[in-house]
Design an enzyme around this catalytic site. Structure first.
Site, short mmCIF file in Angstrom:
data_model
loop_
_atom_site.label_atom_id
_atom_site.label_comp_id
_atom_site.label_asym_id
_atom_site.label_seq_id
_atom_site.Cartn_x
_atom_site.Cartn_y
_atom_site.Cartn_z
CG HIS A 239 -1.82 -1.22 1.25
ND1 HIS A 239 -1.49 -2.34 1.98
CD2 HIS A 239 -3.00 -1.50 0.62
CE1 HIS A 239 -2.43 -3.25 1.83
NE2 HIS A 239 -3.36 -2.78 1.00
N GLY A 240 2.16 1.13 -0.15
CA GLY A 240 3.02 2.29 -0.33
C GLY A 240 3.36 3.05 0.93
#
Length: 273
Positions: A239-240
């Site tokens: 999800h960064g």
């Protein structure tokens, strides 16, 4: 009636009683009337007196009916005094031989036995309760394999400077990073007020050279990649989320910094847990 029965003392006593009763029978109006003969008072037995005395002195009621034979025979049969009663006086304490002695008068000599019995019962009860509680708690405690994983020892010499090693601890990945002097200076200079989860670098490490965190992303539990991301620390590709070399969240959806476990240094070892 045979001769043996006539010679029996029980039979003779029965005949005597029946003969006495037979004299009282009379006829009135052509009918046969039988009168009762009451010998003294109703039956009573007193302590220490034999049943034979009761029969002779008159505490027996006899009726001149057909059943008098069996009734008197039963009374005579119970009048035997040749049966010896066992005497246990030799085995009894002197204080309890008298039937008139009160319990509180004979109690002082027997209190020790009562106290020892009560004490022994209490000790056995306590030991049983202790064993039961111990067994119950042992079933609730962690198993041997879980206790073996409770702590982990890592040799710090095996991790070169600037590298991050991954270990398994309590089913989770454990990141141990040997930081360089440049990383230490960079993380110490970060403005804590600008962080999402404000924590100074000095609070998160016990030795500036070593960063020890649990490698689980605080967003959805993914495992970040070491030595990656925009801040040179850890990066979660799912999800960064970007973490710096102190394990603090700097960018992305993760709300908190990477968790720092309990650990301590022992010479060239670090013990986690």
């Amino acid at each position: 009636m045979n001769v043996v029965a006539k010679s029996s003392p029980f039979f003779k006593a029965t005949l005597n009683v029946i003969n006495v009763g037979a004299k009282e029978v009379n006829h009135q109006g052509g009918k046969l009337h039988r009168k009762k003969i009451i010998v003294a008072s109703p039956v009573r037995r007193t302590l220490g007196c034999s049943l034979a005395k009761d029969l002779l002195n008159g505490p027996v009621a006899i009726s001149s009916t057909i059943g008098v034979n069996s009734k008197v025979s039963q009374q005579i049969r119970l009048a035997h005094t040749d049966i010896r009663i066992p005497d246990f006086d030799d085995y009894r304490r002197p204080s309890v031989k008298s039937p008139y002695a009160k319990s509180k008068e004979s109690a002082p000599g027997r209190q020790s036995v009562s106290y020892i019995t009560a004490l022994g019962t209490s000790v056995v009860g306590l030991y049983t309760a202790k064993a039961f509680v111990t067994d119950l708690l042992s079933t609730m405690s962690a198993s041997a394999d879980v206790l073996a994983m409770a702590k982990i020892e890592v040799k710090l010499d095996s991790i070169p400077e600037g590298k991050s090693a991954v270990f398994k601890w309590r089913g989770k990945p454990l990141f141990i990073r040997h930081r360089t002097a440049t990383e230490i200076e960079r993380e110490a200079a970060v403005d804590v007020g600008s962080l999402r989860d404000p924590e100074a670098d000095s609070v998160r490490v016990k030795n500036p050279e070593w960063l020890i965190v649990i490698g689980v992303c605080t967003h959805l539990g993914c495992v970040p990649i070491a030595n990656a991301g925009e801040f040179g620390g850890y990066y979660c590709p799912c999800h960064g989320s970007h973490y710096d070399a102190s394990g603090r969240i700097r960018k992305g959806p993760a709300p908190l910094n990477l968790e720092v476990p309990q650990y301590e240094f022992q010479d060239d070892l670090v013990v986690v847990g």
